[in-house]
Design a protein around this motif. Sequence first.
Motif, PDB file in Angstrom:
ATOM      1  N   ASP A 147       0.853  -1.188   0.000  1.00 23.81           N
ATOM      2  CA  ASP A 147       0.000   0.000   0.000  1.00 23.81           C
ATOM      3  C   ASP A 147       0.897   1.248   0.000  1.00 23.81           C
ATOM      4  OD1 ASP A 147      -2.142   1.729   0.203  1.00 23.81           O
ATOM      5  OD2 ASP A 147      -2.796   1.038   2.176  1.00 23.81           O
ATOM      6  N   PRO A 148       1.624   1.488  -1.104  1.00 22.32           N
ATOM      7  CA  PRO A 148       2.630   2.549  -1.114  1.00 22.32           C
ATOM      8  C   PRO A 148       2.071   3.966  -0.981  1.00 22.32           C
ATOM      9  CG  PRO A 148       2.340   1.660  -3.318  1.00 22.32           C
ATOM     10  CD  PRO A 148       1.531   0.796  -2.392  1.00 22.32           C
ATOM     11  N   GLY A 149       0.796   4.172  -1.228  1.00 24.82           N
ATOM     12  CA  GLY A 149       0.209   5.501  -1.131  1.00 24.82           C
ATOM     13  C   GLY A 149      -0.280   5.850   0.256  1.00 24.82           C
ATOM     14  N   ALA A 150      -0.043   4.971   1.223  1.00 22.22           N
ATOM     15  CA  ALA A 150      -0.543   5.206   2.576  1.00 22.22           C
ATOM     16  C   ALA A 150       0.584   5.115   3.590  1.00 22.22           C
ATOM     17  CB  ALA A 150      -1.623   4.186   2.922  1.00 22.22           C
ATOM     18  N   GLN A 151       0.345   5.751   4.725  1.00 22.69           N
ATOM     19  CA  GLN A 151       1.268   5.667   5.852  1.00 22.69           C
ATOM     20  C   GLN A 151       0.561   4.941   6.984  1.00 22.69           C
ATOM     21  OE1 GLN A 151       2.259   9.718   6.727  1.00 22.69           O
ATOM     22  NE2 GLN A 151       3.814   9.819   5.129  1.00 22.69           N
ATOM     23  N   TYR A 152       1.250   3.978   7.570  1.00 19.30           N
ATOM     24  CA  TYR A 152       0.716   3.204   8.687  1.00 19.30           C
ATOM     25  C   TYR A 152       1.538   3.475   9.932  1.00 19.30           C
ATOM     26  CZ  TYR A 152      -2.054   0.343   5.484  1.00 19.30           C
ATOM     27  OH  TYR A 152      -2.957  -0.086   4.550  1.00 19.30           O
ATOM     28  N   ALA A 153       0.870   3.420  11.095  1.00 20.18           N
ATOM     29  CA  ALA A 153       1.575   3.578  12.365  1.00 20.18           C
ATOM     30  C   ALA A 153       0.823   2.832  13.457  1.00 20.18           C
ATOM     31  CB  ALA A 153       1.690   5.047  12.743  1.00 20.18           C
TER      32      ALA A 153
ATOM     33  N   VAL B  29      -3.685  -4.053  19.879  1.00 21.12           N
ATOM     34  CA  VAL B  29      -2.894  -3.088  19.125  1.00 21.12           C
ATOM     35  C   VAL B  29      -3.821  -2.294  18.210  1.00 21.12           C
ATOM     36  CG1 VAL B  29      -0.996  -2.768  17.495  1.00 21.12           C
ATOM     37  CG2 VAL B  29      -0.900  -4.649  19.140  1.00 21.12           C
ATOM     38  N   ILE B  30      -3.700  -0.979  18.267  1.00 24.14           N
ATOM     39  CA  ILE B  30      -4.462  -0.104  17.387  1.00 24.14           C
ATOM     40  C   ILE B  30      -3.487   0.520  16.395  1.00 24.14           C
ATOM     41  CG2 ILE B  30      -5.880   1.983  17.216  1.00 24.14           C
ATOM     42  CD1 ILE B  30      -6.930   1.336  20.015  1.00 24.14           C
ATOM     43  N   THR B  31      -3.858   0.450  15.120  1.00 28.19           N
ATOM     44  CA  THR B  31      -3.043   1.056  14.069  1.00 28.19           C
ATOM     45  C   THR B  31      -3.825   2.148  13.366  1.00 28.19           C
ATOM     46  OG1 THR B  31      -3.732  -0.660  12.502  1.00 28.19           O
ATOM     47  CG2 THR B  31      -1.643  -1.003  13.644  1.00 28.19           C
ATOM     48  N   GLN B  32      -3.081   3.064  12.778  1.00 27.55           N
ATOM     49  CA  GLN B  32      -3.657   4.169  12.015  1.00 27.55           C
ATOM     50  C   GLN B  32      -3.160   4.057  10.572  1.00 27.55           C
ATOM     51  OE1 GLN B  32      -1.838   8.033  12.566  1.00 27.55           O
ATOM     52  NE2 GLN B  32      -3.873   8.992  12.603  1.00 27.55           N
ATOM     53  N   ARG B  33      -4.072   4.242   9.637  1.00 29.98           N
ATOM     54  CA  ARG B  33      -3.716   4.300   8.221  1.00 29.98           C
ATOM     55  C   ARG B  33      -4.124   5.670   7.704  1.00 29.98           C
ATOM     56  NH1 ARG B  33      -5.873   4.495   3.262  1.00 29.98           N
ATOM     57  NH2 ARG B  33      -4.767   3.451   1.570  1.00 29.98           N
ATOM     58  N   THR B  34      -3.173   6.373   7.086  1.00 27.58           N
ATOM     59  CA  THR B  34      -3.461   7.673   6.492  1.00 27.58           C
ATOM     60  C   THR B  34      -3.107   7.586   5.013  1.00 27.58           C
ATOM     61  OG1 THR B  34      -2.913   8.770   8.575  1.00 27.58           O
ATOM     62  CG2 THR B  34      -2.995  10.143   6.603  1.00 27.58           C
ATOM     63  N   GLY B  35      -4.089   7.874   4.175  1.00 29.62           N
ATOM     64  CA  GLY B  35      -3.884   7.802   2.737  1.00 29.62           C
ATOM     65  C   GLY B  35      -4.760   8.806   2.026  1.00 29.62           C
ATOM     66  N   ILE B  36      -4.863   8.649   0.728  1.00 29.43           N
ATOM     67  CA  ILE B  36      -5.630   9.583  -0.094  1.00 29.43           C
ATOM     68  C   ILE B  36      -7.114   9.602   0.288  1.00 29.43           C
ATOM     69  CG2 ILE B  36      -6.117   8.014  -2.006  1.00 29.43           C
ATOM     70  CD1 ILE B  36      -5.341  10.504  -3.815  1.00 29.43           C
ATOM     71  N   SER B  37      -7.614   8.473   0.798  1.00 27.24           N
ATOM     72  CA  SER B  37      -9.027   8.398   1.183  1.00 27.24           C
ATOM     73  C   SER B  37      -9.289   8.906   2.596  1.00 27.24           C
ATOM     74  CB  SER B  37      -9.529   6.962   1.053  1.00 27.24           C
ATOM     75  OG  SER B  37      -8.788   6.111   1.905  1.00 27.24           O
ATOM     76  N   GLY B  38      -8.239   9.312   3.308  1.00 24.53           N
ATOM     77  CA  GLY B  38      -8.411   9.823   4.660  1.00 24.53           C
ATOM     78  C   GLY B  38      -7.685   8.967   5.683  1.00 24.53           C
ATOM     79  N   THR B  39      -8.103   9.099   6.927  1.00 25.95           N
ATOM     80  CA  THR B  39      -7.479   8.375   8.037  1.00 25.95           C
ATOM     81  C   THR B  39      -8.457   7.360   8.593  1.00 25.95           C
ATOM     82  OG1 THR B  39      -6.098  10.272   8.594  1.00 25.95           O
ATOM     83  CG2 THR B  39      -6.427   8.645  10.325  1.00 25.95           C
ATOM     84  N   SER B  40      -7.946   6.177   8.883  1.00 26.27           N
ATOM     85  CA  SER B  40      -8.760   5.136   9.514  1.00 26.27           C
ATOM     86  C   SER B  40      -7.936   4.430  10.577  1.00 26.27           C
ATOM     87  CB  SER B  40      -9.275   4.137   8.475  1.00 26.27           C
ATOM     88  OG  SER B  40      -8.200   3.481   7.846  1.00 26.27           O
ATOM     89  N   TYR B  41      -8.634   3.726  11.454  1.00 28.92           N
ATOM     90  CA  TYR B  41      -8.006   3.011  12.558  1.00 28.92           C
ATOM     91  C   TYR B  41      -8.475   1.566  12.545  1.00 28.92           C
ATOM     92  CZ  TYR B  41      -7.040   7.726  14.080  1.00 28.92           C
ATOM     93  OH  TYR B  41      -6.606   9.019  14.122  1.00 28.92           O
TER      94      TYR B  41
END
Length: 130
Positions: free
Chosen positions: A27-33, A46-58
């Motif tokens: 998923d190269p267009g997104a940042q995960y943490a 564990v809770i992760t965050q994904r931030t990409g072109i479609s917005g932020t999700s958890y």
Amino acid sequence: MKKLLIVSAWPFHCSLALAIPLHASFDPGAQYAIVEISGAPERLSVITQRTGISGTSYSARQFNCVTRTVRFMGSATSLQDLASARPDDEETPIFKGSLSRDISDVACDSTSPTPTNPAHQQAELSASTH
């Protein structure tokens, strides 16, 4: 510039609030943490965050670091909505190359006990070289 998400951690609650970046080559267009780790190694949340072109999700996952399994607990567009997400019924194995594997590698290592006795460390080192 990297963004840091701060999640509150209540005193006396075994929780670690952080923002550890994850690399997700699929998923190269997104940042995960990883934004929160809590619980014991046999039941690690564990809770992760994904931030990409479609917005932020958890997303929330529950890991058993001993048996190397994971249970997906749900996803949402906010941390508040994540609390009402519907979890999967069963745990599944953690597969190499999956996001769950990347998360567990970081989260399970952060909860692993480390020997504090130098003699014990030396014994482990000697055993591994023979």
